[in-house]
Design a protein around this motif. Structure first.
Motif, PDB file in Angstrom:
ATOM      1  N   PRO A 164       0.826  -1.211   0.000  1.00 41.77           N
ATOM      2  CA  PRO A 164       0.000   0.000   0.000  1.00 41.77           C
ATOM      3  C   PRO A 164       0.859   1.260   0.000  1.00 41.77           C
ATOM      4  CG  PRO A 164      -0.808  -1.580   1.613  1.00 41.77           C
ATOM      5  CD  PRO A 164       0.505  -2.099   1.126  1.00 41.77           C
ATOM      6  N   ASN A 167       2.261   1.208  -4.444  1.00 40.80           N
ATOM      7  CA  ASN A 167       1.560   1.030  -5.717  1.00 40.80           C
ATOM      8  C   ASN A 167       0.995   2.356  -6.223  1.00 40.80           C
ATOM      9  OD1 ASN A 167      -0.529   1.165  -3.820  1.00 40.80           O
ATOM     10  ND2 ASN A 167      -0.994  -1.020  -3.981  1.00 40.80           N
ATOM     11  N   ALA A 168       0.588   3.225  -5.318  1.00 43.72           N
ATOM     12  CA  ALA A 168       0.121   4.551  -5.725  1.00 43.72           C
ATOM     13  C   ALA A 168       1.266   5.355  -6.344  1.00 43.72           C
ATOM     14  CB  ALA A 168      -0.457   5.294  -4.526  1.00 43.72           C
ATOM     15  N   LEU A 171       1.891   3.984  -9.766  1.00 39.52           N
ATOM     16  CA  LEU A 171       0.867   4.380 -10.728  1.00 39.52           C
ATOM     17  C   LEU A 171       1.128   5.793 -11.232  1.00 39.52           C
ATOM     18  CD1 LEU A 171      -1.694   3.889 -12.292  1.00 39.52           C
ATOM     19  CD2 LEU A 171      -3.017   4.429 -10.233  1.00 39.52           C
ATOM     20  N   LEU A 191      -3.499  -3.366 -10.920  1.00 40.74           N
ATOM     21  CA  LEU A 191      -2.872  -2.235 -10.235  1.00 40.74           C
ATOM     22  C   LEU A 191      -2.782  -2.450  -8.732  1.00 40.74           C
ATOM     23  CD1 LEU A 191      -4.579   0.713 -12.173  1.00 40.74           C
ATOM     24  CD2 LEU A 191      -2.543  -0.618 -12.780  1.00 40.74           C
ATOM     25  N   ASN A 192      -3.336  -3.566  -8.243  1.00 36.87           N
ATOM     26  CA  ASN A 192      -3.377  -3.840  -6.808  1.00 36.87           C
ATOM     27  C   ASN A 192      -3.986  -2.675  -6.033  1.00 36.87           C
ATOM     28  OD1 ASN A 192      -2.552  -6.494  -5.963  1.00 36.87           O
ATOM     29  ND2 ASN A 192      -0.551  -6.056  -6.854  1.00 36.87           N
ATOM     30  N   LEU A 193      -4.952  -2.022  -6.669  1.00 43.73           N
ATOM     31  CA  LEU A 193      -5.704  -0.916  -6.076  1.00 43.73           C
ATOM     32  C   LEU A 193      -7.173  -1.085  -6.428  1.00 43.73           C
ATOM     33  CD1 LEU A 193      -3.378   2.028  -7.150  1.00 43.73           C
ATOM     34  CD2 LEU A 193      -3.899   1.445  -4.770  1.00 43.73           C
ATOM     35  N   PRO A 197      -9.532   4.400  -5.658  1.00 45.42           N
ATOM     36  CA  PRO A 197      -8.166   4.914  -5.607  1.00 45.42           C
ATOM     37  C   PRO A 197      -7.460   4.892  -6.952  1.00 45.42           C
ATOM     38  CG  PRO A 197      -8.592   3.510  -3.716  1.00 45.42           C
ATOM     39  CD  PRO A 197      -9.778   3.390  -4.617  1.00 45.42           C
ATOM     40  N   ALA A 198      -7.681   3.865  -7.767  1.00 39.00           N
ATOM     41  CA  ALA A 198      -7.036   3.812  -9.078  1.00 39.00           C
ATOM     42  C   ALA A 198      -7.440   5.014  -9.925  1.00 39.00           C
ATOM     43  CB  ALA A 198      -7.397   2.512  -9.790  1.00 39.00           C
ATOM     44  N   ILE A 201      -5.956   8.421  -8.126  1.00 42.84           N
ATOM     45  CA  ILE A 201      -4.504   8.569  -8.193  1.00 42.84           C
ATOM     46  C   ILE A 201      -4.045   8.823  -9.620  1.00 42.84           C
ATOM     47  CG2 ILE A 201      -2.315   7.364  -7.852  1.00 42.84           C
ATOM     48  CD1 ILE A 201      -3.789   5.889  -5.497  1.00 42.84           C
ATOM     49  N   LEU A 222      -9.355  -5.237  -8.806  1.00 44.85           N
ATOM     50  CA  LEU A 222      -7.923  -4.953  -8.808  1.00 44.85           C
ATOM     51  C   LEU A 222      -7.392  -4.779 -10.227  1.00 44.85           C
ATOM     52  CD1 LEU A 222      -6.652  -7.514  -6.118  1.00 44.85           C
ATOM     53  CD2 LEU A 222      -7.248  -5.098  -5.812  1.00 44.85           C
ATOM     54  N   HIS A 224      -7.812  -3.319 -14.059  1.00 43.94           N
ATOM     55  CA  HIS A 224      -8.420  -2.091 -14.569  1.00 43.94           C
ATOM     56  C   HIS A 224      -8.057  -1.829 -16.022  1.00 43.94           C
ATOM     57  CE1 HIS A 224      -9.468  -0.923 -10.433  1.00 43.94           C
ATOM     58  NE2 HIS A 224      -8.270  -1.404 -10.112  1.00 43.94           N
TER      59      HIS A 224
END
Length: 259
Positions: A164, A167-168, A171, A191-193, A197-198, A201, A222, A224
């Motif tokens: 956590p 990954n942001a 991205l 994106l493991n989000l 949040p995807a 961000i 997860l 996208h």
């Protein structure tokens, strides 16, 4: 034009735990995608029969253009090292992502992302699973500029960190790297989000909203397919979004039909 992204779990079935090339080809062929981004892709790994999974997937789609981009040389969870340059790792077992296209490719671009500097707790299913601390792996972004019936299109595949916050950060790095390529631009991948949040961000527009994980009873998205808002109007409209259950993997593929 059908866009798709699929975290393959290196082609493994949750039913018998095996990787079978015929089953893999059938699962990919069923997607009938014109552009397909793949994550958790093996090449020359013993656990997947030393298959070139990207090549098998491209053959299944009758897609003449494909590329594999390794993130590491070796086997994740065992012993691996990052790639030092794009050609490194040939002849050794590799693990990374793939991008497949039925449309001609004008150019390719590879962007490498550093792993998180700390270990992070991850839930691993199975009798020996549970919460374990894992080291992160290097990640990679593979982009291609395509000639499509709707005009030039930049597409990119990636699989971001499970850590956590990191990954942001990755991205945002990915979005910056893609901004130098021609619009319209589409990012496909795990994106493991989650979806919210995807979108926030990246600042990009989600072309499809469907839960994709876990495969049996998906609760979270997860995986996208995001489009840059710049030149978004140049893309054909979304006609359908699906996330069908597959015979392989612990994720569902995400499919978006345009036009």
């Amino acid at each position: 034009m059908r866009l798709a992204t699929f975290n393959l779990l290196h082609g493994r079935s949750l039913t018998d735990g095996l990787v079978n090339s015929d089953r893999l080809a059938a699962a990919i062929g069923a997607l009938d995608a014109d552009v397909l981004a793949l994550q958790e892709v093996d090449r020359d790994q013993h656990r997947s029969g030393k298959l070139d999974i990207t090549a098998i997937a491209a053959d299944a789609l009758d897609a003449p253009h494909h590329r594999f981009a390794a993130a590491v040389v070796g086997t994740p969870g065992e012993q691996f090292r990052p790639l030092r340059h794009d050609d490194d790792g040939h002849g050794d077992p590799c693990y990374g992502i793939g991008l497949i296209s039925r449309y001609p490719v004008r150019s390719w671009q590879v962007t490498r992302l550093k792993p998180a500097p700390v270990r992070s707790p991850v839930y691993v299913p199975g009798p020996r699973g549970g919460l374990i601390l894992l080291h992160d792996e290097p990640r990679v972004v593979l982009a291609a500029v395509l000639d499509t019936p709707h005009g030039p299109l930049t597409v990119a595949a990636t699989h971001l960190s499970f850590v956590p916050g990191w990954n942001a950060r990755q991205l945002r790095q990915t979005i910056r790297a893609l901004r130098v390529l021609p619009a319209p631009r589409v990012l496909l991948g795990d994106l493991n989000l989650p979806a919210g949040p995807a979108r926030l961000i990246s600042g990009w527009h989600p072309l499809g909203r469907r839960p994709t994980y876990p495969a049996g009873q998906p609760r979270v998205q997860l995986d996208h397919i995001l489009a840059d808002r710049h030149a978004l109007a140049d893309l054909p409209p979304v006609r359908a979004v699906t996330a069908p259950l597959s015979t392989i993997s612990d994720h569902r593929p995400l499919l978006v039909d345009l036009g």
